[in-house]
Design a protein around this motif. Structure first.
Motif, PDB file in Angstrom:
ATOM      1  N   UNK A  29       5.643  -1.256  -7.917  1.00  0.00           N
ATOM      2  CA  UNK A  29       3.986  -1.146  -7.409  1.00  0.00           C
ATOM      3  C   UNK A  29       4.123  -0.080  -7.213  1.00  0.00           C
ATOM      4  N   UNK A  30       5.488   0.571  -6.289  1.00  0.00           N
ATOM      5  CA  UNK A  30       5.271   2.174  -5.600  1.00  0.00           C
ATOM      6  C   UNK A  30       5.391   2.990  -6.996  1.00  0.00           C
ATOM      7  N   UNK A  31       5.856   2.595  -7.820  1.00  0.00           N
ATOM      8  CA  UNK A  31       6.441   3.825  -8.938  1.00  0.00           C
ATOM      9  C   UNK A  31       4.837   3.942 -10.097  1.00  0.00           C
ATOM     10  N   UNK A  32       4.406   2.951 -10.073  1.00  0.00           N
ATOM     11  CA  UNK A  32       3.153   2.738 -10.933  1.00  0.00           C
ATOM     12  C   UNK A  32       1.746   3.496  -9.608  1.00  0.00           C
ATOM     13  N   UNK A  33       2.255   3.056  -8.054  1.00  0.00           N
ATOM     14  CA  UNK A  33       1.284   4.191  -7.072  1.00  0.00           C
ATOM     15  C   UNK A  33      -0.275   2.509  -7.690  1.00  0.00           C
ATOM     16  N   UNK A  34       0.310   1.564  -7.745  1.00  0.00           N
ATOM     17  CA  UNK A  34      -1.249   0.893  -7.348  1.00  0.00           C
ATOM     18  C   UNK A  34      -1.942   0.460  -6.310  1.00  0.00           C
ATOM     19  N   UNK A  35      -0.520   0.872  -5.012  1.00  0.00           N
ATOM     20  CA  UNK A  35      -0.888   0.675  -3.054  1.00  0.00           C
ATOM     21  C   UNK A  35      -1.950   1.738  -3.208  1.00  0.00           C
ATOM     22  N   UNK A  36      -3.118   1.834  -3.181  1.00  0.00           N
ATOM     23  CA  UNK A  36      -4.438   2.579  -2.614  1.00  0.00           C
ATOM     24  C   UNK A  36      -3.993   3.813  -1.106  1.00  0.00           C
ATOM     25  N   UNK A  37      -3.347   4.780  -0.885  1.00  0.00           N
ATOM     26  CA  UNK A  37      -3.683   4.843  -0.502  1.00  0.00           C
ATOM     27  C   UNK A  37      -3.062   4.670   1.355  1.00  0.00           C
ATOM     28  N   UNK A  38      -5.365   3.908   1.403  1.00  0.00           N
ATOM     29  CA  UNK A  38      -4.745   3.786   3.289  1.00  0.00           C
ATOM     30  C   UNK A  38      -4.720   1.620   2.258  1.00  0.00           C
ATOM     31  N   UNK A  39      -4.060   1.287   1.944  1.00  0.00           N
ATOM     32  CA  UNK A  39      -4.011   0.462   1.952  1.00  0.00           C
ATOM     33  C   UNK A  39      -2.215  -0.432   1.860  1.00  0.00           C
ATOM     34  N   UNK A  40      -2.429  -1.923   1.592  1.00  0.00           N
ATOM     35  CA  UNK A  40      -1.004  -2.329   2.265  1.00  0.00           C
ATOM     36  C   UNK A  40      -0.154  -3.838   1.791  1.00  0.00           C
ATOM     37  N   UNK A  41       0.334  -4.086   1.339  1.00  0.00           N
ATOM     38  CA  UNK A  41       0.953  -4.979   0.691  1.00  0.00           C
ATOM     39  C   UNK A  41       2.216  -5.711   1.376  1.00  0.00           C
ATOM     40  N   UNK A  42       1.648  -7.248   0.997  1.00  0.00           N
ATOM     41  CA  UNK A  42       2.420  -7.909   2.470  1.00  0.00           C
ATOM     42  C   UNK A  42       2.860  -8.896   0.998  1.00  0.00           C
ATOM     43  N   UNK A  43       4.821  -9.262   1.079  1.00  0.00           N
ATOM     44  CA  UNK A  43       5.284  -9.782   0.421  1.00  0.00           C
ATOM     45  C   UNK A  43       5.636 -10.814   0.685  1.00  0.00           C
ATOM     46  N   UNK A  44       5.059 -12.313   0.417  1.00  0.00           N
ATOM     47  CA  UNK A  44       5.677 -13.309   1.271  1.00  0.00           C
ATOM     48  C   UNK A  44       7.663 -14.120   0.679  1.00  0.00           C
ATOM     49  N   UNK A  45       8.101 -14.100   1.998  1.00  0.00           N
ATOM     50  CA  UNK A  45       9.463 -14.397   2.145  1.00  0.00           C
ATOM     51  C   UNK A  45       9.977 -15.604   2.882  1.00  0.00           C
TER      52      UNK A  45
END
Length: 181
Positions: free
Chosen positions: A132-148
């Motif tokens: 996700x980081x390498x491919x820059x999939x997250x927009x500059x003002x976006x957020x990613x939530x990881x469930x664990x």
């Protein structure tokens, strides 16, 4: 089995333990946290399971939903669920396959909200967050939530992403990331 989402809409799920739907309490909490940011957003649902999270995003006005899921039967359910809730102005796509491989097909796209919910004991967390980081999939003002699992989690922090908050809901936790560049 079925579950209900925003607007009391009923969705299909796979029987048995092939997928683990996100608990209603966690789903509700996430959409409360992201309240006001879903309308017109581009949504990415990784390890989508039944597609409930993407369906909820579509119900709340996401303009685009993309899901990645390995199980063939689950992909068919996701398509059915999303077709049921999407309107004519919304688009969606379901990609079948291993998330580590299929995520590469998303290069060049950016998403405002990303939800990543792999099997808790899997080895997917680090490689997918790195991708996700390498491919820059997250927009500059976006957020990613990881469930664990709230019990067994070693936070992964790829360069270009930073943890902005963490929430615990019984045995489930969410770690939120944003772009650090």
């Amino acid at each position: 089995m079925s579950l209900r989402i925003y607007g009391n809409r009923q969705l299909k799920t796979l029987p048995g333990q092939e997928t683990r739907p996100t608990l209603a309490m966690v789903r509700s909490a996430l959409f409360n946290i992201w309240q006001g940011t879903i309308a017109d957003c581009r949504w990415l649902d990784l390890c989508a399971g039944s597609g409930a999270m993407g369906a909820e995003a579509l119900c709340r006005g996401a303009s685009v939903a993309v899901g990645v899921e390995q199980a063939t039967r689950a992909c068919a359910i996701i398509r059915q669920n999303w077709q049921q809730v999407a309107n004519e102005t919304q688009t969606f796509q379901v990609l079948r396959g291993d998330v580590r491989q299929r995520i590469k097909a998303l290069e060049g796209q950016q998403f405002d909200r990303i939800y990543f919910d792999p099997p808790y004991e899997s080895d997917l967390y680090e490689p997918v967050l790195e991708a996700i980081a390498h491919l820059q999939l997250l927009a500059s003002d976006g957020e990613l939530a990881v469930e664990h699992s709230s019990d067994h989690w070693s936070a992964v922090t790829p360069s270009k992403l930073e943890i902005c908050r963490q929430k615990v809901y019984s045995n489930t936790a969410l770690t939120f990331y944003r772009s650090s560049i």
